[in-house]
Design an enzyme around this catalytic site. Structure first.
Site, PDB file in Angstrom:
ATOM      1  CG  HIS A  68       9.368 -18.252 -30.132  1.00  0.00           C
ATOM      2  ND1 HIS A  68       9.502 -17.800 -31.424  1.00  0.00           N
ATOM      3  CD2 HIS A  68      10.293 -17.570 -29.413  1.00  0.00           C
ATOM      4  CE1 HIS A  68      10.454 -16.896 -31.487  1.00  0.00           C
ATOM      5  NE2 HIS A  68      10.956 -16.734 -30.268  1.00  0.00           N
TER       6      HIS A  68
ATOM      7  CB  SER B  41      11.824 -13.675 -30.323  1.00  0.00           C
ATOM      8  OG  SER B  41      12.862 -14.564 -30.636  1.00  0.00           O
TER       9      SER B  41
ATOM     10  CG  ASP C   3       7.435 -17.772 -34.219  1.00  0.00           C
ATOM     11  OD1 ASP C   3       6.649 -17.627 -33.265  1.00  0.00           O
ATOM     12  OD2 ASP C   3       8.611 -18.128 -34.080  1.00  0.00           O
TER      13      ASP C   3
END
Length: 716
Positions: free
Chosen positions: A87, A650, A224
């Protein structure tokens, strides 16, 4: 604040180094990591010397990067490969996608350096060093200045420090950031590389597996990750603008991946760039965040996202344009909902009020800051600001760039001289063709829906004047108004030039729309932040009280560890691999079998669990060697630790006790969405993708042998 008082605050902060560090919590700066914290890390299984974190030539901090100003990443090869989350690379993946070559749907594997894809406006930044410069700024009088004057002073010193490091190395620059609510200031030296190329991504079905259904939830099976490469000047191995002649960057050190895995109780550490926490925030600030930030944010985004999703499902071309926008919007839509539920479920506001009463009683005895922390004043200041903050949230979510409506961005730019261009005829406004990033009908429907909602939600005093046009000319029909606005204004016309002050400029309905928006924005900003004649603004007064409150808390609890709130500077968090013992699922990892079960639900129509047949096949295998966990005999996909993370983390590397890469952090859990303001070690978990899952997908799906060899997977 006088100089004597400010000196007391800094002295207390210096004295308040942790005597008893707690695992499960803390976003620690690395350069001044307290010895007591390091000793606690050792007790949990960290086996490297403290110098291996920050000061050694091959220190862990040298391998971790700020990824494009919104995520984290880690260098994993001698040729500059960088791992981050899928992402985090999503916009780059989207920007290279077309209906004919949809890398979001199909994934992407560069088979050679020549196939690696350059990306506009992306970078990685390495932190070279950090130091405390509070005394220097205090000597320049920072503590007696308002925030605007503080910002000017900090900018001036930042420029001076940057000039000094550039004299040594022209590729370096310095940032100065406030810590401990502005009670301390650190200067950080960075080196930025701006030639960053996409190398590998799995299909969106895997990189976003679970979608909004599983976002912020456990258990997770999301793969991810994405892979980029840093390119450098071929002569210097240093930063350089994009050029076809640039070559892969050769770092002095990089993170080694490990196939050894982890088990419950093992040491785990993240190092990355957490964006923002507010754990020193007062009860009044938390209440405002709940009612005036989060509530209007998720209310407005819910309306916008419904329109986006409807158009995205009707057109593949529209889906490509809005996939990234929808993901960004929905992430903090769900976060805001979850945070408010957590605030309510644990009674956080009342807990904080009770704690503040302890500070008040302590202050009466200690006379610390001579009653500078005025809780009655703080309550009054927040009471005055609440309606303004709510109005600002409603405005920015509806009309600013955050609205994701291109027309809004262009309209508001027409009253900003900084956005004007010049030619022989004078100053004009023109906009580059970026129709690959937005869709006319989707934007029109979104704006109409949000205009209608804004009128229903906003206070009358904050309604822009164009609502009179909507009523008089269109009978209150926002859809018809937007249709007319888009058709009549030159703002969306390709190649159009609007010369400031011309008749066409003044008569353009888009310009009038922009003026009306900027009038409301100025009204709000002046009310909150004051104007050039204001001695002290409402926001400044609140900030000062929150600053005093932070200093009082630290002084009152000198025997406890205190780290500064996150501010997108590098931080270390440590803890253990640990399950969440709430509910029925107490496993600390997920397996290939679990994703196959969810994929079956995808076959039955659950969109967020749909995946290609090859993914069913790969993850239904009976042999995952060499990626099988040696303790469980399973192919493990994602896992839990009690590391302290927030947005910006992240893509943060997750290390074991030997400093080896075991995963990438990508999410928190629903039960702890209030952790940005209150960390609860019973609830807070960091969700990471297992590095073996990453390598498995690179190997079995991507057949990326050259990359696996470059990484040296499994080599110690």
């Amino acid at each position: 604040m006088n100089k004597k008082t400010s000196t007391l605050i800094v002295a207390s902060l210096l004295a308040a180094t942790p005597f008893k560090a707690m695992a499960d919590e803390g976003m620690w700066t690395l350069y001044n990591l307290p010895t007591q914290v390091y000793e606690t890390m050792q007790s949990y299984g960290f086996a490297l010397p403290q110098s291996a974190l920050y000061s050694d030539a091959n220190a862990i901090k040298n391998n971790v990067v700020n990824f494009s100003g919104y995520c984290s990443g880690v260098v994993v090869s001698p040729d500059g490969l960088v791992f981050t989350n899928h992402h985090c690379g999503f916009e780059a993946i989207r920007s290279h996608s077309t209906v004919e070559h949809d890398y979001m749907v199909n994934g992407f594997v560069a088979k050679s350096y020549a196939e690696e894809l350059p990306n506009k406006d992306m970078f990685v930044s390495f932190m070279k060093s950090q130091r405390d410069i509070t005394p220097r700024l205090q000597a320049l009088g920072i503590d007696v200045l308002d925030r605007e004057a503080q910002n000017k002073l900090v900018d001036s010193l930042q420029n001076a420090l940057t000039d000094s490091v550039k004299a040594i190395d022209s590729t370096l620059h310095v940032d100065i950031d406030p810590f401990y609510e502005g009670n301390k200031w650190y200067a950080t030296t960075y080196q930025d590389f701006t030639d960053l190329r996409l190398v590998f991504t799995v299909p969106k079905s895997m990189g976003k597996f679970g979608g909004e259904t599983d976002n912020w939830m456990w258990p997770r099976q999301t793969c991810d990750f994405s892979v980029f490469r840093i390119y450098a000047d071929p002569k210097t191995n240093g930063p350089a603008p994009y050029s076809k002649d640039n070559v892969p960057y050769h770092p002095k050190s990089w993170a080694r991946v490990s196939l050894d895995g982890y088990k419950e109780g093992d040491f785990a550490m993240t190092v990355g760039y957490p964006g923002s926490t507010e754990r020193y925030l007062s009860s009044y600030g938390i209440q405002q965040m709940r009612d005036d930030d989060n509530e209007p944010r998720y209310q407005i985004r819910g309306i916008k996202q419904e329109v986006m999703l409807r158009h995205m499902r009707a057109s593949e071309a529209v889906r490509i344009k809005y996939d990234s926008k929808f993901a960004q919007s929905s992430n903090y839509w769900k976060n805001a909902i979850g945070m408010n539920k957590c605030i309510d479920s644990i009674g956080l506001v009342n807990q904080k009020r009770a704690y503040e009463q302890q500070i008040r009683q302590w202050q009466d005895t200690a006379r610390y800051l001579d009653h500078k922390v005025d809780f009655d004043l703080l309550a009054k200041l927040y009471a005055r600001s609440n309606r303004l903050v709510k109005a600002m949230t409603q405005f920015t979510e509806t009309f600013s760039r955050r609205s994701n409506v291109e027309f809004n961005t262009r309209a508001m730019a027409t009253t900003n001289n900084k956005k004007a261009r010049d030619d022989k005829k004078g100053s004009y406004y023109a906009f580059d063709d970026n129709t690959d990033q937005w869709d006319y009908n989707t934007d029109a429907d979104m704006l109409a829906a949000m205009l209608k909602n804004y009128r229903e939600q906003a206070a009358p005093e904050f309604l822009p004047s164009f609502y009179q046009t909507i009523d008089k000319q269109f009978g209150g029909d926002c859809q018809q108004y937007v249709k007319w606005l888009f058709a009549k204004s030159a703002l969306l016309k390709k190649g159009a030039k609007l010369y400031a002050g011309s008749k066409a400029f003044n008569n353009d309905p888009g310009v009038s729309y922009g003026r009306a928006l900027n009038a409301i924005y100025k009204k709000l900003t002046t009310a909150l932040y004051g104007d050039k004649n204001a001695v002290t603004s409402l926001a400044d007064s609140i900030f000062l009280q929150e600053r005093y409150l932070c200093a009082a808390k630290i002084q009152m609890e000198m025997d406890k560890p205190h780290y500064s709130d996150a501010n997108f500077t590098m931080r270390l968090s440590y803890g253990q691999v640990k399950p969440l013992t709430l509910g029925s699922n107490t496993a600390y990892y997920t397996t290939a079998e679990s994703i196959v079960e969810k994929m079956k639900k995808g076959d039955q129509g659950v969109i967020d669990y749909q995946a290609e047949p090859i993914m069913h096949q790969l993850l239904s295998a009976t042999d995952f060697t060499p990626y099988t966990d040696r303790h469980t005999g399973k192919m493990q996909l994602c896992f839990l630790t009690n590391n302290d993370i927030t947005g910006g983390n992240s893509g943060s590397p997750m290390f074991d006790g030997k400093g080896r890469l075991i995963g990438l952090a990508f999410d928190g859990n629903w039960d702890s969405l209030s952790s940005d303001i209150n960390f609860d070690s019973r609830l807070a978990r960091c969700i990471g993708v297992d590095i073996r899952y990453v390598l498995f997908m690179m190997d079995r799906w991507g057949h990326a042998d050259r990359l696996l060899k470059e990484i040296g997977a499994g080599q110690e």
